[in-house]
Design a protein around this motif. Structure first.
Motif, PDB file in Angstrom:
ATOM      1  N   TRP A  37       0.860  -1.182   0.000  1.00 41.06           N
ATOM      2  CA  TRP A  37       0.000   0.000   0.000  1.00 41.06           C
ATOM      3  C   TRP A  37       0.895   1.230   0.000  1.00 41.06           C
ATOM      4  O   TRP A  37       1.637   1.480   0.953  1.00 41.06           O
ATOM      5  N   TRP A  38       0.837   1.975  -1.091  1.00 40.38           N
ATOM      6  CA  TRP A  38       1.663   3.169  -1.246  1.00 40.38           C
ATOM      7  C   TRP A  38       0.915   4.356  -0.660  1.00 40.38           C
ATOM      8  O   TRP A  38      -0.183   4.695  -1.111  1.00 40.38           O
ATOM      9  N   GLY A  77       4.608   1.626   1.586  1.00 39.27           N
ATOM     10  CA  GLY A  77       5.676   2.427   1.025  1.00 39.27           C
ATOM     11  C   GLY A  77       5.209   3.861   0.911  1.00 39.27           C
ATOM     12  O   GLY A  77       4.033   4.165   1.121  1.00 39.27           O
ATOM     13  N   LEU A  78       6.131   4.749   0.566  1.00 41.03           N
ATOM     14  CA  LEU A  78       5.828   6.179   0.459  1.00 41.03           C
ATOM     15  C   LEU A  78       5.930   6.634  -0.990  1.00 41.03           C
ATOM     16  O   LEU A  78       6.928   6.356  -1.658  1.00 41.03           O
ATOM     17  N   TYR A  79       4.894   7.341  -1.453  1.00 42.16           N
ATOM     18  CA  TYR A  79       4.899   7.939  -2.791  1.00 42.16           C
ATOM     19  C   TYR A  79       4.858   9.448  -2.618  1.00 42.16           C
ATOM     20  O   TYR A  79       3.865  10.011  -2.148  1.00 42.16           O
ATOM     21  N   LYS A 101      12.534   3.632   7.213  1.00 43.70           N
ATOM     22  CA  LYS A 101      12.977   2.394   6.553  1.00 43.70           C
ATOM     23  C   LYS A 101      12.017   1.894   5.486  1.00 43.70           C
ATOM     24  O   LYS A 101      12.067   0.739   5.091  1.00 43.70           O
ATOM     25  N   LEU A 102      11.130   2.762   4.994  1.00 44.38           N
ATOM     26  CA  LEU A 102      10.155   2.331   3.989  1.00 44.38           C
ATOM     27  C   LEU A 102      10.696   2.504   2.570  1.00 44.38           C
ATOM     28  O   LEU A 102      11.469   3.422   2.286  1.00 44.38           O
ATOM     29  N   PRO A 103      10.222   1.656   1.659  1.00 44.23           N
ATOM     30  CA  PRO A 103      10.542   1.868   0.251  1.00 44.23           C
ATOM     31  C   PRO A 103       9.846   3.132  -0.251  1.00 44.23           C
ATOM     32  O   PRO A 103       8.787   3.504   0.245  1.00 44.23           O
ATOM     33  N   THR A 125      12.654   9.139   4.273  1.00 41.02           N
ATOM     34  CA  THR A 125      12.845   8.926   5.708  1.00 41.02           C
ATOM     35  C   THR A 125      14.119   8.126   5.938  1.00 41.02           C
ATOM     36  O   THR A 125      14.578   7.410   5.040  1.00 41.02           O
ATOM     37  N   PRO A 126      14.676   8.214   7.144  1.00 41.64           N
ATOM     38  CA  PRO A 126      15.902   7.468   7.442  1.00 41.64           C
ATOM     39  C   PRO A 126      15.729   5.968   7.220  1.00 41.64           C
ATOM     40  O   PRO A 126      14.707   5.389   7.577  1.00 41.64           O
ATOM     41  N   GLY A 127      16.736   5.373   6.590  1.00 43.51           N
ATOM     42  CA  GLY A 127      16.727   3.942   6.355  1.00 43.51           C
ATOM     43  C   GLY A 127      15.881   3.506   5.176  1.00 43.51           C
ATOM     44  O   GLY A 127      15.829   2.324   4.854  1.00 43.51           O
ATOM     45  N   GLY A 128      15.217   4.446   4.522  1.00 42.52           N
ATOM     46  CA  GLY A 128      14.387   4.119   3.372  1.00 42.52           C
ATOM     47  C   GLY A 128      15.218   3.829   2.139  1.00 42.52           C
ATOM     48  O   GLY A 128      16.445   3.973   2.150  1.00 42.52           O
ATOM     49  N   SER A 129      14.546   3.424   1.080  1.00 49.43           N
ATOM     50  CA  SER A 129      15.243   3.156  -0.176  1.00 49.43           C
ATOM     51  C   SER A 129      14.315   3.497  -1.338  1.00 49.43           C
ATOM     52  O   SER A 129      13.098   3.378  -1.230  1.00 49.43           O
ATOM     53  N   ILE A 130      14.903   3.934  -2.424  1.00 45.01           N
ATOM     54  CA  ILE A 130      14.138   4.234  -3.631  1.00 45.01           C
ATOM     55  C   ILE A 130      14.024   2.927  -4.416  1.00 45.01           C
ATOM     56  O   ILE A 130      15.032   2.372  -4.858  1.00 45.01           O
ATOM     57  N   VAL A 131      12.804   2.427  -4.577  1.00 43.58           N
ATOM     58  CA  VAL A 131      12.616   1.165  -5.296  1.00 43.58           C
ATOM     59  C   VAL A 131      11.953   1.363  -6.658  1.00 43.58           C
ATOM     60  O   VAL A 131      12.130   0.544  -7.551  1.00 43.58           O
ATOM     61  N   LEU A 132      11.192   2.429  -6.800  1.00 43.36           N
ATOM     62  CA  LEU A 132      10.525   2.749  -8.064  1.00 43.36           C
ATOM     63  C   LEU A 132      10.589   4.249  -8.300  1.00 43.36           C
ATOM     64  O   LEU A 132      10.537   5.035  -7.355  1.00 43.36           O
ATOM     65  N   THR A 133      10.679   4.617  -9.558  1.00 42.45           N
ATOM     66  CA  THR A 133      10.503   6.013  -9.945  1.00 42.45           C
ATOM     67  C   THR A 133       9.460   6.054 -11.056  1.00 42.45           C
ATOM     68  O   THR A 133       9.191   5.052 -11.714  1.00 42.45           O
ATOM     69  N   GLN A 134       8.889   7.211 -11.226  1.00 38.03           N
ATOM     70  CA  GLN A 134       7.808   7.358 -12.203  1.00 38.03           C
ATOM     71  C   GLN A 134       8.107   8.551 -13.101  1.00 38.03           C
ATOM     72  O   GLN A 134       8.611   9.575 -12.631  1.00 38.03           O
TER      73      GLN A 134
END
Length: 147
Positions: A37-38, A77-79, A101-103, A125-134
């Motif tokens: 759920w983004w 995740g965060l959008y 730590k969220l994607p 946010t700290p510990g997060g990662s970029i998993v998708l770009t649009q």
């Protein structure tokens, strides 16, 4: 902040209900836990503004959104863009927040090259990662995997 958190929780209940009805009507899997759920954090949505306290309440609402889905066994995740995230939350994310730590799924403008470059930007946010770009081409959203 508790009221804002509860608002986020309750909006997620409402959204989940819409999702389950639509998925079930199409014969699709309606199990909340089976999806990521983004959390859509964009300025086109309705947010509080005008003070740091308002931004802290926005952050609490986003935490409530996420907490509901996590309680259902789903991933979140965060959008958002960095600028919209900062405008909405003031970057008021505590160290114990469920938003850390969220994607991230990051909007990137109108080219694949921008989307590829945004795979390397700092997470929201700290510990997060970029998993998708649009990126958008001819009014059509396209996604690029950063993994």
């Amino acid at each position: 902040n508790a009221c804002s958190w509860l608002y986020g929780w309750n909006r997620s209940i409402y959204t989940e209900g819409l999702f389950k009805a639509a998925a079930s009507s199409k014969g699709l899997n309606a199990n909340t836990a089976e999806y990521t759920w983004w959390l859509d954090v964009e300025t086109i949505n309705t947010w509080q503004s005008g003070s740091n306290d308002a931004l802290i309440r926005n952050t609490a609402a986003i935490e409530g959104f996420g907490a509901y889905y996590l309680a259902k066994g789903a991933k979140i995740g965060l959008y958002s863009t960095a600028s919209q995230w900062a405008e909405i939350t003031g970057n008021n994310v505590r160290t114990d927040s469920n938003l850390n730590k969220l994607p991230n799924w990051r909007p990137s403008g109108s080219s694949l090259s921008n989307a590829k470059a945004n795979c390397k930007v700092a997470p929201l946010t700290p510990g997060g990662s970029i998993v998708l770009t649009q990126y958008v081409v001819k009014n059509l959203d396209n996604n690029h995997s950063c993994i």
